[in-house]
Design an enzyme around this catalytic site. Structure first.
Site, PDB file in Angstrom:
ATOM      1  N   GLU A 188      -8.068  15.850  16.902  1.00 20.85           N
ATOM      2  CA  GLU A 188      -7.588  16.855  17.859  1.00 20.85           C
ATOM      3  C   GLU A 188      -7.193  16.249  19.202  1.00 20.85           C
ATOM      4  O   GLU A 188      -6.355  16.794  19.906  1.00 20.85           O
ATOM      5  CB  GLU A 188      -8.662  17.941  18.058  1.00 20.85           C
ATOM      6  CG  GLU A 188      -9.760  17.620  19.091  1.00 20.85           C
ATOM      7  CD  GLU A 188     -10.618  16.408  18.746  1.00 20.85           C
ATOM      8  OE1 GLU A 188     -10.679  16.056  17.560  1.00 20.85           O
ATOM      9  OE2 GLU A 188     -11.208  15.816  19.663  1.00 20.85           O
ATOM     10  N   ARG A 218      -5.556  13.509  20.023  1.00 21.68           N
ATOM     11  CA  ARG A 218      -4.162  13.074  20.100  1.00 21.68           C
ATOM     12  C   ARG A 218      -3.219  14.263  20.198  1.00 21.68           C
ATOM     13  O   ARG A 218      -2.135  14.160  20.755  1.00 21.68           O
ATOM     14  CB  ARG A 218      -3.830  12.178  18.890  1.00 21.68           C
ATOM     15  CG  ARG A 218      -3.942  12.891  17.575  1.00 21.68           C
ATOM     16  CD  ARG A 218      -3.938  11.915  16.403  1.00 21.68           C
ATOM     17  NE  ARG A 218      -5.203  11.202  16.257  1.00 21.68           N
ATOM     18  CZ  ARG A 218      -5.435  10.285  15.308  1.00 21.68           C
ATOM     19  NH1 ARG A 218      -4.485   9.962  14.445  1.00 21.68           N
ATOM     20  NH2 ARG A 218      -6.614   9.687  15.238  1.00 21.68           N
ATOM     21  N   LYS A 262     -17.458  17.755  11.444  1.00 21.77           N
ATOM     22  CA  LYS A 262     -18.203  16.501  11.506  1.00 21.77           C
ATOM     23  C   LYS A 262     -19.591  16.693  10.906  1.00 21.77           C
ATOM     24  O   LYS A 262     -20.100  17.825  10.865  1.00 21.77           O
ATOM     25  CB  LYS A 262     -18.377  16.083  12.979  1.00 21.77           C
ATOM     26  CG  LYS A 262     -17.123  15.588  13.670  1.00 21.77           C
ATOM     27  CD  LYS A 262     -17.439  15.137  15.085  1.00 21.77           C
ATOM     28  CE  LYS A 262     -16.202  14.687  15.833  1.00 21.77           C
ATOM     29  NZ  LYS A 262     -15.593  13.454  15.302  1.00 21.77           N
TER      30      LYS A 262
HETATM   31  N1  BES Z   1     -13.764  12.398  19.492  1.00 19.10           N
HETATM   32  C1  BES Z   1     -13.543  11.789  18.238  1.00 19.10           C
HETATM   33  C2  BES Z   1     -13.629  10.277  18.266  1.00 19.10           C
HETATM   34  C3  BES Z   1     -14.935   9.673  18.647  1.00 19.10           C
HETATM   35  C4  BES Z   1     -16.049   9.796  17.812  1.00 19.10           C
HETATM   36  C5  BES Z   1     -15.040   8.928  19.786  1.00 19.10           C
HETATM   37  C6  BES Z   1     -17.229   9.202  18.173  1.00 19.10           C
HETATM   38  C7  BES Z   1     -16.231   8.334  20.146  1.00 19.10           C
HETATM   39  C8  BES Z   1     -17.325   8.485  19.330  1.00 19.10           C
HETATM   40  C9  BES Z   1     -12.153  12.151  17.735  1.00 19.10           C
HETATM   41  O1  BES Z   1     -11.701  13.417  18.054  1.00 19.10           O
HETATM   42  C10 BES Z   1     -12.203  12.059  16.242  1.00 19.10           C
HETATM   43  O2  BES Z   1     -12.900  12.834  15.669  1.00 19.10           O
HETATM   44  N2  BES Z   1     -11.473  11.100  15.664  1.00 19.10           N
HETATM   45  C11 BES Z   1     -11.461  10.912  14.260  1.00 19.10           C
HETATM   46  C12 BES Z   1     -10.028  10.703  13.833  1.00 19.10           C
HETATM   47  C13 BES Z   1      -9.834  10.763  12.345  1.00 19.10           C
HETATM   48  C14 BES Z   1     -10.051  12.184  11.841  1.00 19.10           C
HETATM   49  C15 BES Z   1      -8.435  10.304  12.020  1.00 19.10           C
HETATM   50  C16 BES Z   1     -12.291   9.667  13.939  1.00 19.10           C
HETATM   51  O3  BES Z   1     -12.289   8.709  14.724  1.00 19.10           O
HETATM   52  O4  BES Z   1     -12.996   9.687  12.931  1.00 19.10           O
HETATM   53 ZN    ZN Z   2     -12.473  14.266  19.714  1.00 18.64          ZN
HETATM   54 MN    MN Z   3     -12.299  14.884  16.634  1.00 14.22          MN
END
Ligand code: BES
Ligand code: ZN
Ligand code: MN
Length: 457
Positions: free
Chosen positions: A310, A312, A238
């Protein structure tokens, strides 16, 4: 009882009058000429959020006027929670009814919350006599569950890794006489390959926490909470803003423990199970990689399209285990996608289910409890977006649109139970509102507690 509450025997308390455009004059009239003149002199108007302290002749406090929305107008039932911060120390009582007496009282307790692990809190000496007809013990249970979830989420990742999350689960299990088992090491690698894969890059080892409570013959209710103690994104790292708040990526786990506390403290007639895959999504030479393929617990082979999806993965193995005993109701909580936030914003968790009656019940109760949720569809045609060219499924969709829906569709591949609810939560309040301090929030648990009480109390 919660420290913010006083029992009726303790003190009657200083009266708080709730006033609005329709009843403001009548309330002041009941006080008398002197008070009316004082209110006029200081320019008090019965508008939402306005406060007037009325003195007695001896200088002591005679009562408080607090403006709320006129009945029928859009209202925040937690608005009276603001009083915790604006009244002088003392014991108070409601002299007339706010819009929702129970939620107004609850907001005193949830609004008084402070995260005090790393510095001393401010004094919170505004207490409320539990209003007539309101169950103060039940409000206390709910407020305790909310505070537990908030504390776990607010705790930074250096002090809230898989070990510490396990310790919190053990403490809760002990408090309520529940059984707890933790699967880790070789057994985790063999039986829960996806949980292991996500956690294998961290020196803080992955595990599956399994709490069981209640009579085996009672209806089985299983809660599953995403326990990613920190989400760097993994090798698909990230950026700085994306990573900043990822200590809260165990918000689903915290929510499941908060709700479990409410259920067990109330001794609801359910056989409760709480499953928490606790991992850290870290970056190292042993991290799982894009295009790795793992065989999940259920046997479905999963190609990794993105290591940042991760949540899911760890949920898939936990849901598969939950599903094996065919619970009457299966509920998961997860800070799963940014897409759910884009769709609904921070205050409205996304709800997914195939059970229309359950969705309708939950939506209604969420509104009534001021713990709202909004249903999004498990849109079958989007399932194709998860196809992989080399395995049963990819963990991410192509194109990236409808991200909250495709994440939910991925989870559904691991569930056969007819009544399954999935909540994509934010677990955070960006700027404080009455009853909801800035920081960690426990979303959907109060609504679910009300739903379960209606079914099983
Ligand atoms: N934990 C994050 C989602 C998240 C980010 C929730 C910010 C609340 C605030 C999750 O693990 C994630 O990184 N999801 C990705 C999925 C994508 C790679 C398909 C996302 O939402 O960008
Ligand atoms: Zn996450
Ligand atoms: Mn994530």
């Amino acid at each position: 009882m919660h420290p913010q509450f006083a029992s009726a025997s303790e003190a009657r308390g200083i009266p708080i009058w709730f006033v609005h455009a329709d009843n403001g004059e009548a309330v002041l009239k009941a006080f008398g000429e002197r008070e009316r003149a004082f209110a006029a002199a200081v320019g008090f108007e019965p508008k939402p959020g306005k406060l007037l302290l009325l003195p007695k002749l001896d200088g002591k406090l005679a009562g408080v006027l607090f403006g709320i929305e006129r009945p029928g107008d859009t209202l925040d039932p937690f608005r009276p929670g603001q009083l915790v911060h604006s009244l002088p120390a003392g014991i108070y009582r409601f002299a007339n009814a706010p819009h929702d007496t129970r939620l107004a009282a609850l907001a005193f307790a949830t609004g008084a919350y402070q995260f005090t692990r790393y510095r001393k809190g401010e004094a919170r000496n505004v207490r409320l006599t539990v209003p007539d007809g309101i169950d103060g013990d039940d409000l206390s249970r709910v407020a305790e569950g909310v505070a537990l979830a908030r504390d776990l989420i607010n705790t930074p990742s250096n002090d809230m890794g898989p070990d510490e999350l396990e310790a919190a689960a053990r403490a809760l299990a002990k408090q309520h006489g529940a059984r707890i088992e933790v699967v880790a090491g070789d057994r985790l690698t063999k039986e829960f390959p996806l949980i292991h894969a996500v956690g294998q890059g961290s020196p803080r080892s992955p595990r599956l926490i399994d709490i069981v409570w209640g009579k085996e013959t009672d209806p089985k209710v299983t809660l599953v909470g995403k326990g990613v103690c920190f989400d760097t994104g993994g090798l698909d790292i990230k950026n700085d803003t994306g990573m900043l708040n990822m200590k809260k990526d165990m918000g689903g786990a915290a929510t499941s423990l908060g709700l479990a506390h409410m259920i067990m403290a109330r001794k609801l007639a359910v056989r409760l199970r709480v499953l928490i895959p606790a991992v850290e999504n870290s970056i190292s030479g042993t991290s799982f990689r894009p295009r790795d393929i793992y065989t999940s617990r259920k046997g479905i082979t999963v190609e990794i399209g993105n290591t940042d999806a991760e949540g899911r993965l760890v949920l898939a193995d936990a849901l598969a285990l939950a599903d094996e005993e065919k619970p009457a109701l299966m509920i998961d909580f997860a800070t799963l996608t940014g897409a759910a936030r884009v769709a609904l914003g921070p205050e409205l968790p996304a709800m997914f289910t195939d059970d229309d009656a359950l969705a309708a019940d939950m939506a209604k109760i969420g509104m009534a409890e001021n713990d709202p949720v909004w249903r999004l569809p498990l849109w079958k045609p989007y399932e194709a977006l998860l196809d992989s060219k080399v395995s049963d499924t990819n963990n991410v969709s192509t194109g990236g649109q409808g991200g909250a829906i495709t994440a939910a569709l991925f989870l559904r591949k691991f569930v056969t139970a007819p009544s399954w609810l999935h909540f994509d939560i934010f677990a955070w309040t960006i700027s404080a509102r009455p009853g909801r301090p800035e920081g960690a929030e426990c979303q959907t648990a109060r609504a679910l507690y009300a739903l379960l009480c209606a079914r099983y109390a």
